[in-house]
Structure formats: structure tokens, C-alpha cells
Design a protein around this motif. Structure first.
Motif, PDB file in Angstrom:
ATOM      1  N   GLN A 118       0.836  -1.180   0.000  1.00 16.40           N
ATOM      2  CA  GLN A 118       0.000   0.000   0.000  1.00 16.40           C
ATOM      3  C   GLN A 118       0.879   1.240   0.000  1.00 16.40           C
ATOM      4  N   LEU A 119       0.378   2.265  -0.671  1.00 18.32           N
ATOM      5  CA  LEU A 119       1.108   3.531  -0.765  1.00 18.32           C
ATOM      6  C   LEU A 119       0.338   4.618  -0.037  1.00 18.32           C
ATOM      7  N   ASP A 120       1.009   5.344   0.836  1.00 16.73           N
ATOM      8  CA  ASP A 120       0.386   6.487   1.477  1.00 16.73           C
ATOM      9  C   ASP A 120       0.854   7.792   0.845  1.00 16.73           C
ATOM     10  N   GLN A 121       1.789   7.681  -0.090  1.00 14.79           N
ATOM     11  CA  GLN A 121       2.320   8.864  -0.784  1.00 14.79           C
ATOM     12  C   GLN A 121       2.885   8.412  -2.120  1.00 14.79           C
ATOM     13  N   ILE A 122       2.713   9.242  -3.151  1.00 14.15           N
ATOM     14  CA  ILE A 122       3.332   8.969  -4.446  1.00 14.15           C
ATOM     15  C   ILE A 122       4.057  10.218  -4.924  1.00 14.15           C
ATOM     16  N   ILE A 123       5.042  10.014  -5.762  1.00 18.24           N
ATOM     17  CA  ILE A 123       5.799  11.106  -6.366  1.00 18.24           C
ATOM     18  C   ILE A 123       5.655  10.950  -7.872  1.00 18.24           C
ATOM     19  N   ILE A 124       5.266  12.018  -8.552  1.00 17.35           N
ATOM     20  CA  ILE A 124       5.045  11.962  -9.994  1.00 17.35           C
ATOM     21  C   ILE A 124       6.100  12.810 -10.689  1.00 17.35           C
ATOM     22  N   HIS A 125       6.828  12.182 -11.613  1.00 22.47           N
ATOM     23  CA  HIS A 125       7.847  12.877 -12.388  1.00 22.47           C
ATOM     24  C   HIS A 125       7.463  12.829 -13.857  1.00 22.47           C
ATOM     25  N   GLN A 126       7.370  14.003 -14.486  1.00 17.52           N
ATOM     26  CA  GLN A 126       7.121  14.033 -15.921  1.00 17.52           C
ATOM     27  C   GLN A 126       8.441  13.822 -16.645  1.00 17.52           C
ATOM     28  N   GLN A 127       8.415  12.950 -17.640  1.00 20.26           N
ATOM     29  CA  GLN A 127       9.600  12.713 -18.445  1.00 20.26           C
ATOM     30  C   GLN A 127       9.582  13.689 -19.612  1.00 20.26           C
ATOM     31  N   VAL A 128      10.616  14.511 -19.712  1.00 16.97           N
ATOM     32  CA  VAL A 128      10.712  15.494 -20.790  1.00 16.97           C
ATOM     33  C   VAL A 128      11.546  14.887 -21.908  1.00 16.97           C
ATOM     34  N   GLU A 129      10.995  14.883 -23.104  1.00 11.73           N
ATOM     35  CA  GLU A 129      11.718  14.337 -24.246  1.00 11.73           C
ATOM     36  C   GLU A 129      12.671  15.378 -24.800  1.00 11.73           C
ATOM     37  N   LEU A 130      13.768  14.922 -25.379  1.00  5.98           N
ATOM     38  CA  LEU A 130      14.798  15.798 -25.916  1.00  5.98           C
ATOM     39  C   LEU A 130      14.230  16.722 -26.989  1.00  5.98           C
ATOM     40  N   LEU A 131      13.407  16.181 -27.881  1.00  4.28           N
ATOM     41  CA  LEU A 131      12.800  16.993 -28.954  1.00  4.28           C
ATOM     42  C   LEU A 131      11.957  18.119 -28.364  1.00  4.28           C
ATOM     43  N   GLU A 132      11.219  17.815 -27.315  1.00  3.61           N
ATOM     44  CA  GLU A 132      10.382  18.811 -26.654  1.00  3.61           C
ATOM     45  C   GLU A 132      11.235  19.907 -26.024  1.00  3.61           C
ATOM     46  N   ALA A 133      12.327  19.522 -25.391  1.00  6.86           N
ATOM     47  CA  ALA A 133      13.203  20.497 -24.738  1.00  6.86           C
ATOM     48  C   ALA A 133      13.913  21.386 -25.754  1.00  6.86           C
ATOM     49  N   ILE A 134      14.354  20.829 -26.872  1.00  2.00           N
ATOM     50  CA  ILE A 134      15.100  21.596 -27.871  1.00  2.00           C
ATOM     51  C   ILE A 134      14.189  22.512 -28.677  1.00  2.00           C
ATOM     52  N   LEU A 135      13.086  21.963 -29.180  1.00  2.28           N
ATOM     53  CA  LEU A 135      12.204  22.728 -30.065  1.00  2.28           C
ATOM     54  C   LEU A 135      11.140  23.530 -29.322  1.00  2.28           C
ATOM     55  N   GLY A 136      10.927  23.204 -28.070  1.00  2.43           N
ATOM     56  CA  GLY A 136       9.905  23.912 -27.306  1.00  2.43           C
ATOM     57  C   GLY A 136       8.497  23.515 -27.689  1.00  2.43           C
ATOM     58  N   THR A 137       8.340  22.400 -28.400  1.00  6.25           N
ATOM     59  CA  THR A 137       7.014  21.920 -28.755  1.00  6.25           C
ATOM     60  C   THR A 137       6.585  20.880 -27.748  1.00  6.25           C
ATOM     61  N   GLU A 138       5.315  20.805 -27.503  1.00  2.00           N
ATOM     62  CA  GLU A 138       4.809  19.863 -26.518  1.00  2.00           C
ATOM     63  C   GLU A 138       4.463  18.546 -27.200  1.00  2.00           C
ATOM     64  N   THR A 139       4.944  17.452 -26.647  1.00  2.00           N
ATOM     65  CA  THR A 139       4.614  16.123 -27.147  1.00  2.00           C
ATOM     66  C   THR A 139       3.707  15.442 -26.128  1.00  2.00           C
TER      67      THR A 139
END
Length: 90
Positions: A1-22
Motif C-alpha cells: 500500500q502507498l500512502d504517498q506517491i511522487i510523480i515525475h514528468q519525463q521530458v523528451e529531448l525533442l520537446e526540450a530543444i524545439l519547445g514543442t509539446e509532445t
């Protein structure tokens, strides 16, 4: 059972370089930093560009074996003075 979760968004290289959202991908971890679930947002490029924060989407959450455990669906809803009763829902 989990009483806490941590959510991490994975940023893709293309998204970071071009500034477009995938399509967004997320790792859901326990307090020890171990991945317990993985989430993927499904939507179209048109939705991400035109309706960004109000866009329709489906998020599929799977366990480490790849079995879907939760599916979150949010339909496209208007949010304007013309349609004040159409609040967001999932």
C-alpha cells in the motif's frame, strides 16, 4: 500500500530543444524513489497546440508489468463566458 506517491514528468529531448509539446509521459514512484506505475497521456498534436490547457486527453496508468490499472478520460469542454456551465471533468 502507498500512502504517498511522487510523480515525475519525463521530458523528451525533442520537446526540450524545439519547445514543442509532445504527449506527456510520467513515472509514478513510491517514497523510496522506486517506480511503481508509468503513465502516458494520449491526445493529438492538434489538441495540444490549439486547446493546450483545456484539451481532451486519455491517460493510461500501467504497473511495472505493463498492465493497465487506471484509465483517466477527460473530454474536450469549453470554458468561456458563453458556456459557463461546461466545467472540466474527468
Amino acid at each position: 500500500q502507498l500512502d504517498q506517491i511522487i510523480i515525475h514528468q519525463q521530458v523528451e529531448l525533442l520537446e526540450a530543444i524545439l519547445g514543442t509539446e509532445t504527449s506527456s509521459k510520467y513515472e509514478i514512484k513510491n517514497p523510496l524513489g522506486q517506480r511503481v506505475y508509468f503513465a502516458v497521456e494520449e491526445n493529438g498534436c492538434f489538441d495540444r497546440k490549439l486547446c493546450s490547457p483545456l484539451r481532451a486527453f486519455t491517460i493510461r496508468i500501467a504497473d511495472n508489468a505493463g498492465r493497465e490499472v487506471i484509465r483517466v478520460i477527460r473530454p474536450l469542454r469549453c470554458n468561456s463566458c458563453w458556456f459557463p456551465c461546461f466545467l472540466q471533468e474527468v
